[in-house]
Design an enzyme around this catalytic site. Structure first.
Site, PDB file in Angstrom:
ATOM      1  N   ASP A  59       0.897  -1.295  -0.021  1.00  0.00           N
ATOM      2  CA  ASP A  59       0.103  -0.018  -0.031  1.00  0.00           C
ATOM      3  C   ASP A  59       1.107   1.238  -0.023  1.00  0.00           C
ATOM      4  O   ASP A  59       1.535   1.617   1.012  1.00  0.00           O
ATOM      5  CB  ASP A  59      -0.952   0.271   1.272  1.00  0.00           C
ATOM      6  CG  ASP A  59      -1.924   1.142   1.120  1.00  0.00           C
ATOM      7  OD1 ASP A  59      -1.890   1.959   0.413  1.00  0.00           O
ATOM      8  OD2 ASP A  59      -2.694   1.221   2.230  1.00  0.00           O
ATOM      9  N   TYR A 148      -5.510  16.963  -7.043  1.00  0.00           N
ATOM     10  CA  TYR A 148      -5.318  15.905  -7.886  1.00  0.00           C
ATOM     11  C   TYR A 148      -4.333  16.746  -8.905  1.00  0.00           C
ATOM     12  O   TYR A 148      -3.476  16.265  -9.362  1.00  0.00           O
ATOM     13  CB  TYR A 148      -6.508  15.367  -8.654  1.00  0.00           C
ATOM     14  CG  TYR A 148      -6.262  14.432  -9.595  1.00  0.00           C
ATOM     15  CD1 TYR A 148      -6.014  13.095  -9.192  1.00  0.00           C
ATOM     16  CD2 TYR A 148      -5.933  14.608 -10.972  1.00  0.00           C
ATOM     17  CE1 TYR A 148      -5.677  11.938  -9.963  1.00  0.00           C
ATOM     18  CE2 TYR A 148      -6.017  13.633 -12.022  1.00  0.00           C
ATOM     19  CZ  TYR A 148      -5.701  12.030 -11.521  1.00  0.00           C
ATOM     20  OH  TYR A 148      -5.122  11.261 -12.395  1.00  0.00           O
TER      21      TYR A 148
END
Length: 256
Positions: A59, A148
């Site tokens: 992860d 983003y």
């Protein structure tokens, strides 16, 4: 046999890179969070192409996950010749409504992980005098909108700067900036894509084929479609305030 390591390898652009590289005869290291899905993918690539496919469940939103991939990249007994930093995700919602822990998680995956993994790979590749890194960004890097777009802009600028620093060492770095690609990306983020015109969608396999050609040509920035090349070109000519207002109208749908 050479080895490529791909993060975010189980779906979308990452899976397309894995298919292309395995087809070309590269052994692959597949990195994602879902170990079961990774093992299935590794078996399919091995059976179809006869290559070795290693699974690394990690992860990249955690230090432990990043460290595990760093260790694999630095392993002198199993050199990695190509790193594809593809792992990433989008948010449902816009700033400042997205929870802060999700914003920081995005920066961890899109920026810190890319920095650390690129560095781990580049240091070893420089010693060998060869290697390559593809950092998957987005055309959203050219649009002033939210975390983003900002994180993807950082990926582009970091990659271009690092490529200059490594010029002449045999290590190639390239930022890949796709547009809308038919993947799981949008559904995972619960994004509405119904109003996106059909012409704006790209095929992941064709995108990767174009990206590999750009990497072979020694390009540091790849926008692998004439339509998106035109859009990014316009973004350099139009004031950022106008682009921001236009992107506000598109809302959270502007993701790769």
């Amino acid at each position: 046999m050479t080895t490529a390591l791909i993060t975010g390898a189980t779906a979308g652009i990452g899976a397309a890179f894995a298919r292309r590289l395995a087809r070309d005869g590269h052994d692959v290291v597949l990195v994602a969070r879902d170990a079961d899905r990774l093992r299935k993918q590794a078996t399919e690539l091995h059976d179809r192409h006869g290559i070795e496919a290693q699974v690394l469940a990690a992860d990249l939103a955690t230090d432990a996950g990043i460290e595990a991939v760093e260790d694999r990249l630095r392993d002198p007994a199993r050199p990695v010749e190509l790193l594809v930093n593809n792992a990433g995700f989008g948010h449902k919602g816009t700033y400042p409504d997205v929870p802060m822990d999700e914003e920081l998680k995005m920066l961890k995956v899109h920026c810190e992980a890319v920095l650390r993994l690129t560095t781990a790979a580049a240091q070893v590749m420089r010693e060998r005098g060869r290697g390559g890194v593809v950092n998957v960004s987005s055309v959203a890097a050219f649009v002033p909108r939210g975390t983003y777009g900002a994180s993807k802009s950082w990926v582009v600028q970091f990659t271009l700067g690092a490529a200059q620093e490594l010029a002449g060492t045999g290590v190639r770095l390239m930022a890949l900036c796709p547009g809308f690609v038919r993947t799981e990306f949008h559904s995972r983020a619960e994004m509405d894509t119904g109003s996106i015109p059909g012409w704006m969608w790209l095929d992941a396999d064709k995108l990767v084929n174009a990206a590999m050609k750009d990497l072979a040509r020694g390009r540091n920035l790849s926008v692998p479609d004439p339509r998106y090349k035109a859009l990014t070109g316009v973004s350099k000519l139009v004031p950022s305030s106008l682009i921001a207002r236009a992107s506000n109208g598109a809302g959270r749908r502007f993701r790769d």
